[in-house]
Motif scaffolding. Structure first.
Motif, short mmCIF file in Angstrom:
data_model
loop_
_atom_site.label_atom_id
_atom_site.label_comp_id
_atom_site.label_asym_id
_atom_site.label_seq_id
_atom_site.Cartn_x
_atom_site.Cartn_y
_atom_site.Cartn_z
N ASN A 29 0.86 -1.18 0.00
CA ASN A 29 0.00 0.00 0.00
C ASN A 29 0.89 1.23 0.00
O ASN A 29 1.50 1.57 1.02
CB ASN A 29 -0.90 -0.01 1.24
N ILE A 30 0.97 1.92 -1.14
CA ILE A 30 1.88 3.06 -1.24
C ILE A 30 1.40 4.24 -0.40
O ILE A 30 2.19 5.11 -0.03
CB ILE A 30 2.06 3.48 -2.71
N ASN A 31 0.10 4.26 -0.04
CA ASN A 31 -0.41 5.36 0.77
C ASN A 31 0.15 5.34 2.19
O ASN A 31 0.04 6.33 2.92
CB ASN A 31 -1.93 5.32 0.81
N THR A 32 0.73 4.23 2.58
CA THR A 32 1.34 4.15 3.91
C THR A 32 2.85 4.27 3.84
O THR A 32 3.52 4.16 4.88
CB THR A 32 0.96 2.83 4.58
N ALA A 33 3.39 4.50 2.65
CA ALA A 33 4.84 4.59 2.49
C ALA A 33 5.37 5.90 3.08
O ALA A 33 4.66 6.91 3.17
CB ALA A 33 5.22 4.50 1.02
N THR A 34 6.62 5.88 3.48
CA THR A 34 7.27 7.07 4.03
C THR A 34 7.51 8.10 2.93
O THR A 34 8.02 7.77 1.85
CB THR A 34 8.60 6.68 4.69
N VAL A 35 7.14 9.37 3.19
CA VAL A 35 7.36 10.47 2.23
C VAL A 35 8.76 11.04 2.47
O VAL A 35 9.11 11.39 3.60
CB VAL A 35 6.29 11.55 2.39
N ILE A 36 9.56 11.15 1.38
CA ILE A 36 10.95 11.58 1.48
C ILE A 36 11.13 12.89 0.72
O ILE A 36 10.74 13.00 -0.45
CB ILE A 36 11.89 10.50 0.90
N PRO A 37 11.71 13.94 1.35
CA PRO A 37 11.95 15.21 0.64
C PRO A 37 12.95 15.01 -0.51
O PRO A 37 13.93 14.28 -0.38
CB PRO A 37 12.51 16.12 1.73
N TYR A 38 12.67 15.69 -1.64
CA TYR A 38 13.58 15.62 -2.80
C TYR A 38 14.62 16.73 -2.65
O TYR A 38 14.30 17.91 -2.52
CB TYR A 38 12.77 15.79 -4.08
N SER A 39 15.89 16.34 -2.66
CA SER A 39 16.98 17.29 -2.43
C SER A 39 17.26 18.16 -3.64
O SER A 39 17.97 19.15 -3.54
CB SER A 39 18.25 16.53 -2.03
N GLY A 40 16.74 17.80 -4.79
CA GLY A 40 17.01 18.53 -6.02
C GLY A 40 18.09 17.89 -6.86
O GLY A 40 18.29 18.27 -8.02
#
Length: 473
Positions: A29-40
């Motif tokens: 379930n991707i809705n429970t996956a950890t959200v990771i900031p994109y460094s650019g």
């Protein structure tokens, strides 16, 4: 292990916007996956993936408290090192008025990465999985389905003898529940069952286990561990991501030997008492009675008796069972710490080839079972020998009084009363002994006298469903 390298050509299209991404197994379930900031930085390098598994990658814009929708689902299959290329774009929504404290942007990135699959790499067994439960933990874990050794099946043979011809011998592979079922329905005049408990034959194809275990080392199927009060065996390797697990196998020593389930010895946890509700046959009183017997038949009649500890507090009665209440409590020592309340004391007659503990089909049959007063005693010259005698009437004999048994062999000894009941109970044991006379020699080791016979009762023919005789030594 596999590494995914996601190249991003991304234009935010708004001032102060940032981006973030997430990924998960395609089966999860991707809705429970950890959200990771994109460094650019591009590419985004994701490590610790499992060779042969498919993953979902999504990305979105974030502008203060406003977030765009996640990009469309992208599936990436990991086979060695892969390089999917994502080219999401964002379409900002201009804000014509200054009524909003912050910018109102609704970027809609639409990455369309594709996966380049190399030559398939063989998947080892078991396959380590990424520990996404804690993204900061780089440890590789192995997950296993665990079965209870009580469910283990053992090889054996069933032998059926006919009135003619050779006997029929069938190989069997049965667990404890199946063995108990066989004994409850077998025709013992013709059938015998032999089980070799040194020859386990597995849990069966459809057995999925009772728990999930986790380890940082690779283990093999069939390994057995004593976990708490249970003997657990590895029955399968979980090759997909496991979100929930309950047993940490690290630091636990496996049970050795050719038959580890048989060698595993969990600590004794006590006897489980099952409860049954119903009404008494004589007064219609609603009661609950307990038993350690097998499953009883709802709707049938059973013998019951009220106890305070080990002492009967009323004559044996009968009840009609209306419901099985399931396990009620566990006792570890029924002798020194017994249950006080109603006990089911008569499970019905024993009939060859028929299931046990079936009770009676009506109150009249149950009430007709012989019930008498029970007296226990020991031999005066050797207290390791004991005897149980029965009386139709309440005997006046007391504790430590002496008596002789109405039996041609046992009456050559003098016996001392150690316990007697003041209420009638169901007669058990065969043969059924009675008191011949009282007042033989004191328990000092001298030969017994031979007083004139003064029998207190006339004996009987035996009770229902007894399992042992009334004399032991």
């Amino acid at each position: 292990m596999a590494v995914a390298s996601v190249t991003v050509n991304y234009t935010a299209g708004c001032t102060g916007c940032t981006q973030e991404y997430r990924y998960a197994l395609s089966s999860g379930n991707i809705n429970t996956a950890t959200v990771i900031p994109y460094s650019g930085s591009s590419p985004i390098v994701i490590t610790g993936l499992t060779t042969g598994n498919s993953y979902v990658f999504q990305m979105r814009n974030v502008c203060q408290l406003i977030s765009s929708d996640w990009t469309s689902v992208q599936t990436v299959t990991c086979e060695g090192v892969i390089t999917p290329t994502a080219t999401p774009t964002a379409t900002p929504t201009p804000t014509p008025t200054a009524t909003v404290a912050g910018p109102t942007a609704t970027p809609t990135p639409t990455p369309t990465p594709t996966a380049t699959i190399a030559v398939p790499t063989p998947t080892p067994t078991p396959t380590p999985t990424l520990n996404i439960v804690d993204p900061e933990d780089p440890t590789t874990y192995y997950y296993y389905a665990l079965g209870n050794c009580n469910d283990m099946r053992y090889s054996g043979t069933e032998r059926t003898v006919f009135g003619f011809g050779a006997p029929l011998v069938i190989p069997v592979c049965m667990n404890a529940a199946q063995i108990n079922q066989w004994y409850s329905t077998a025709n013992f005049a013709q059938q015998t069952l032999y089980i070799d408990y040194d020859d386990p034959c597995g849990f069966g194809e459809n057995y999925s286990g009772v728990a999930i275990g986790r380890s940082t080392t690779q283990l093999t199927e069939g390994t057995v561990y004593l976990v708490g009060n249970n003997c657990l065996s590895i029955v399968a390797v979980e090759t997909q991501y496991v979100q929930n697990w309950s047993v940490n196998l690290d630091g636990i020593s496996p049970i050795g030997g050719d038959n580890p389930c048989g060698a595993c010895d969990p600590p004794f946890t006590g006897y489980t008492l099952a409860g049954y509700s119903g009404v008494t046959c004589d007064t219609g009183e609603n009661i609950i009675a307990v038993t350690i017997l097998g499953n009883l038949v709802v709707g049938n009649e059973y013998g019951i008796q009220l106890y305070s500890g080990n002492t009967p507090m009323g004559d044996a009665r009968c009840m009609t069972i209306n419901a099985n209440l399931g396990p009620q409590l566990t006792i570890t020592d029924p002798e020194t710490n017994p249950y006080s309340g109603y006990h089911i004391t008569d499970g019905g007659p024993f009939e060859l080839g028929q299931p046990m503990f079936q009770g009676y089909t009506d109150c009249g049959t149950c009430n007709a079972v012989p019930k008498k007063y029970k007296i226990d005693g020991v031999r005066c010259d050797n207290t390791q020998y004991s005897v149980t005698v029965w009386s139709d009437t309440l005997p006046i004999i007391g504790i430590n009084d002496t008596f002789r048994v109405n039996d041609s062999f046992l009456n050559t000894f003098c016996w001392k009363v150690t316990a007697k009941d003041n209420y009638k109970t169901v007669v058990y044991g065969y043969p059924e002994y009675s008191i011949l006379d009282t007042g033989c020699s004191p328990c000092d080791g001298t030969p017994p006298t031979t007083p004139a016979p003064t029998p207190t009762d006339s004996g009987g023919s035996g009770g229902s469903g007894g399992s042992s005789g009334g004399y032991s030594g």
